[in-house]
Motif scaffolding. Structure first.
Motif, PDB file in Angstrom:
ATOM      1  N   TYR A  94       0.804  -1.221   0.000  1.00 59.10           N
ATOM      2  CA  TYR A  94       0.000   0.000   0.000  1.00 59.10           C
ATOM      3  C   TYR A  94       0.838   1.273   0.000  1.00 59.10           C
ATOM      4  O   TYR A  94       0.289   2.369   0.100  1.00 59.10           O
ATOM      5  CB  TYR A  94      -0.927   0.016   1.223  1.00 59.10           C
ATOM      6  N   ARG A 128       2.553   4.329  -1.429  1.00 55.42           N
ATOM      7  CA  ARG A 128       2.286   5.110  -2.646  1.00 55.42           C
ATOM      8  C   ARG A 128       3.247   6.286  -2.816  1.00 55.42           C
ATOM      9  O   ARG A 128       3.150   7.024  -3.782  1.00 55.42           O
ATOM     10  CB  ARG A 128       0.850   5.651  -2.605  1.00 55.42           C
ATOM     11  N   ARG A 148      -0.978   2.495   5.712  1.00 54.54           N
ATOM     12  CA  ARG A 148      -0.242   2.326   4.452  1.00 54.54           C
ATOM     13  C   ARG A 148       1.057   1.566   4.683  1.00 54.54           C
ATOM     14  O   ARG A 148       1.524   0.842   3.805  1.00 54.54           O
ATOM     15  CB  ARG A 148       0.026   3.696   3.822  1.00 54.54           C
TER      16      ARG A 148
END
Length: 439
Positions: free
Chosen positions: A104, A106, A200
């Motif tokens: 996750y 980014r 994340r």
């Protein structure tokens, strides 16, 4: 009658002239005595630091004599960054999952500035209801307290006081601690964004807000807040392995800035900060700084005896901790500048602590008698409110009301006796260390 008045006036003038002179002479004598004492400590210490056995620890730019220092000059010429060590780079391991392998990640983190009407219940509802029910084909979430939210629905579960990524065992169990006073909007903005940031990276984590509820006003004591919260954590059954000491006004901008503790050294991640809506760009802080966001283990924190408990007002407590790092032969590691970046939220700044430079000069003399080990008698937790998204501690950092006591000769005498005990203990420790080395 006029002559009598004139003579009385002359006598009063002489007294007012002589008294300041006596005060200056007394101050000079005290200063000379202090310098002689400091010189004695330096001379005793130099034998140990110059010995061959200690040559291996000179891995970063630390002056050989640091016990009592001219603080401002010391900070300018000292770096506490580890020069010969790199960040941990663990291999991929499904049983101990490191954030660098999260699917996750980014890069840039799309932080959200909520409206001022946001409540803690809104945040709770968002992470337990709204985000959970977000459909995959809905990239943006609109709410009554914030628009254009692009946070992903990453599978998480709350168990035994911690948030866990589903199907993954994180390499560490992380507690993010945030001290507060009069920063409610900052705290809510931080909380709203930090859950998304931590997910994340697929951390196993909890977030703790530590509010100074008493005394109010300018007497803010960040050191006591951290020491108390960490003491509280140690007594819980959460098995925390990584402490993240985090200012409420800082939001990370890149998810490659991993919130994991290093195995050997504390990690400082606040290398560059830009104020919100400020077009001047990032400010790079001095090398001695460890404030903002600092990550370290329980053992590291105990080795440093935590923060000093004596800093009231804004400024000084972080540099005091940096001096403790140096005293304990610890340096810090930092991520690369491209990742260690933050947005600074606006907030009112409290009055400066005008006593900070005097406290910093004598910082290392108080090392063993002023810190984490002494915190239980100095503060009181007056309320604990726990929800799924936050543990909220409210503290009285002055329950014995020592701040309300008038200055007196007894208090001054007690302070001088305390300083004398610190210095005597330090000298004995240095001499004992020297004796052990020689034998």
């Amino acid at each position: 009658m006029r002559k009598i008045y004139w003579r009385q006036f002359l006598l009063l003038s002489l007294i007012l002239t002589i008294l300041p002179s006596f005060f200056l002479i007394f101050t000079a004598i005290c200063h000379t005595t202090q310098e002689n004492t400091i010189s004695h400590i330096y001379d005793q210490e130099k034998v140990f630091f110059d010995s061959p056995q200690t040559s291996s620890i000179q891995l970063f730019t630390v002056p050989p004599r640091y016990l009592v220092v001219p603080y401002q000059e010391f900070v300018i010429r000292t770096s506490i960054t580890c020069r010969t060590f790199k960040l941990d780079n663990p291999a991929k391991d499904s049983t101990k999952f490191h954030p660098k392998y999260s699917k996750y990640l980014r890069g840039p983190f799309p932080y959200v500035l909520p409206y001022t009407n946001i409540t803690y219940n809104d945040i709770e509802n968002f992470y337990t209801n709204i985000l959970v029910n977000k459909k995959r084909d809905t990239p943006i979430i609109q709410t009554s307290f914030a628009n254009n939210i692009t946070f992903e629905n990453i599978p998480y579960i709350f168990q035994q006081g911690m948030w866990h990524p589903l199907g993954i065992t994180s390499i560490q169990r992380t507690a993010i601690l945030v001290p507060l006073q009069n920063r409610e909007y900052n705290a809510k903005t931080f909380l709203f964004n930090m859950h998304a940031f931590a997910r994340r990276q697929q951390l196993t984590y909890t977030i703790i807000l530590i509010e100074q509820a008493s005394p109010l006003g300018h007497r803010f004591n960040k050191g006591r807040l951290y020491n108390t919260a960490i003491n509280y954590l140690e007594k819980q059954s959460l098995n925390i392995t990584c402490l993240v000491l985090h200012d409420a006004d800082l939001i990370p901008e890149d998810d490659g800035n991993f919130y994991t503790c290093e195995t050997k050294y504390p990690k400082h991640t606040t290398s560059r900060v830009r104020e919100l809506n400020n077009k001047r760009g990032y400010i790079r802080y001095y090398e001695f700084l460890i404030g903002g966001v600092l990550l370290l283990t329980f053992d590291m924190y105990k080795t440093l005896n935590g923060f000093s408990n004596l800093y009231w007002g804004w400024g000084g407590e972080d540099d005091d901790l940096a001096l403790r790092l140096i005293q304990q032969r610890m340096c810090i590691v930092r991520p690369i500048y491209e990742l260690a970046i933050y947005t600074g939220l606006p907030h009112p700044r409290g009055p400066r602590n005008n006593a900070r430079f005097g406290l910093l000069t004598w910082s290392t003399l108080r090392f063993h008698t002023d810190g984490y080990a002494q915190i239980e008698s100095l503060t009181r937790i007056i309320d604990i409110h726990q929800t799924l998204t936050v543990t909220y501690l409210k503290l009285d950092v002055n329950p014995d009301k020592t701040l309300n006591k008038q200055s007196s000769m007894g208090n001054i005498s007690s302070l001088l006796n305390t300083i004398n005990v610190h210095m005597t203990s330090t000298i004995k420790t240095i001499i004992r260390t020297k004796t052990i080395k020689e034998s």
